[in-house]
Write an enzyme that holds these catalytic residues in place. Sequence first.
Site, mmCIF file in Angstrom:
data_model
loop_
_atom_site.group_PDB
_atom_site.id
_atom_site.type_symbol
_atom_site.label_atom_id
_atom_site.label_comp_id
_atom_site.label_asym_id
_atom_site.label_seq_id
_atom_site.Cartn_x
_atom_site.Cartn_y
_atom_site.Cartn_z
ATOM 1 N N SER A 152 0.826 -1.209 0.000
ATOM 2 C CA SER A 152 0.000 0.000 0.000
ATOM 3 C C SER A 152 0.859 1.258 0.000
ATOM 4 C CB SER A 152 -0.910 0.006 1.239
ATOM 5 O OG SER A 152 -1.529 1.265 1.408
ATOM 6 N N TYR A 207 -2.581 -0.198 9.901
ATOM 7 C CA TYR A 207 -2.730 -0.775 8.560
ATOM 8 C C TYR A 207 -1.425 -0.640 7.785
ATOM 9 C CZ TYR A 207 -4.083 -1.106 3.649
ATOM 10 O OH TYR A 207 -4.142 -1.441 2.310
#
Length: 342
Positions: free
Chosen positions: A143, A168
């Site tokens: 990501s 995350y």
Amino acid sequence: MKILVTGAAGFIGFHVSQILLKKGYDVIGLDNINNYYDVELKFSRLNELGISKEHANSFNRLCESQSLKRFKFVRMNLENREELPKLFETENIDIVCNLAAQAGVRYSLENPESYVDSNLVGFLNILECCRNFNIKHLVYASSSSVYGLNKKIPFSTTDNVDNPISLYAATKKSNELMAHTYSHLFKFPTTGLRFFTVYGPWGRPDMAMFLFTDAITKNKPIKVFNYGKMERDFTYIDDIVEGIVRIIEKDTTKRVENKELYKIYNIGNNNSVKLLDFITEIEKNLGKEAQKDMLPIQPGDVERTWANVDDLIKDYDYSPNTSIEDGVSQFIDWFKMYYNVN
């Protein structure tokens, strides 16, 4: 060639599965269909792949598509250490495209345990299966969030990513480190892809594109964080999928010979768009002006993202070419159709 696509009921995994099937590959889709967002949207995606809700509901049972040859689906948790190896053992998988993960920056503040279970334990299980069942190539989702508060623009894979600002992001950075370790120790190729703000038809309801469109159609205010002073490398789903499939299809023999087993790439639109310009494009397509609730920046958010994709262009001739105008228009068309919006 048989390809396992995890997260197949998710936004990107669904589209990747579709294209791989059109190209003639055998595809096994895996997803746990959790309730992080509307499960009916996930079932609808699977229905497009010929898997009924009835068949998709049973855990750990492999079912065949009713309409698309060469596609099978199994509802399974990646953290299931017993069932996942059984799938690898019985299905003779060649390549793994791991797109399954607990997504969302803000949700990681509320439910951190789910990120550890899916993104860390689940990813370790994938790596172990790749190691033990001679998988030729693992392509996996990282990501852009790993860049944290990086000030250098555009973001490059050579930049330091040791300062994530959300759990995350920390799990995605951990995935990259884990993949590096397994590539080094067990000599199989891994390719991590740092995704940059993907949008398009069948997109996630927790993403800005979806949230803004839904609120505007219902005459509700939209939440504009950091008072609109945000920029994102918005990337249309077709461009993302094209990049993923090119990586899956390319022979990794030379990488193995050259001992270039571990690779990380940015995958984005190679451009940064102002959030307020993005909103304007949505308004234009809906023919309605948004009621804007201007708010401070959220914990875990960054002000600007922009992907340097030169490496992906050089190695895979990657060419993102969908403009914001075309991408937003196609999303709005799908949204109106799916939700019967006039």
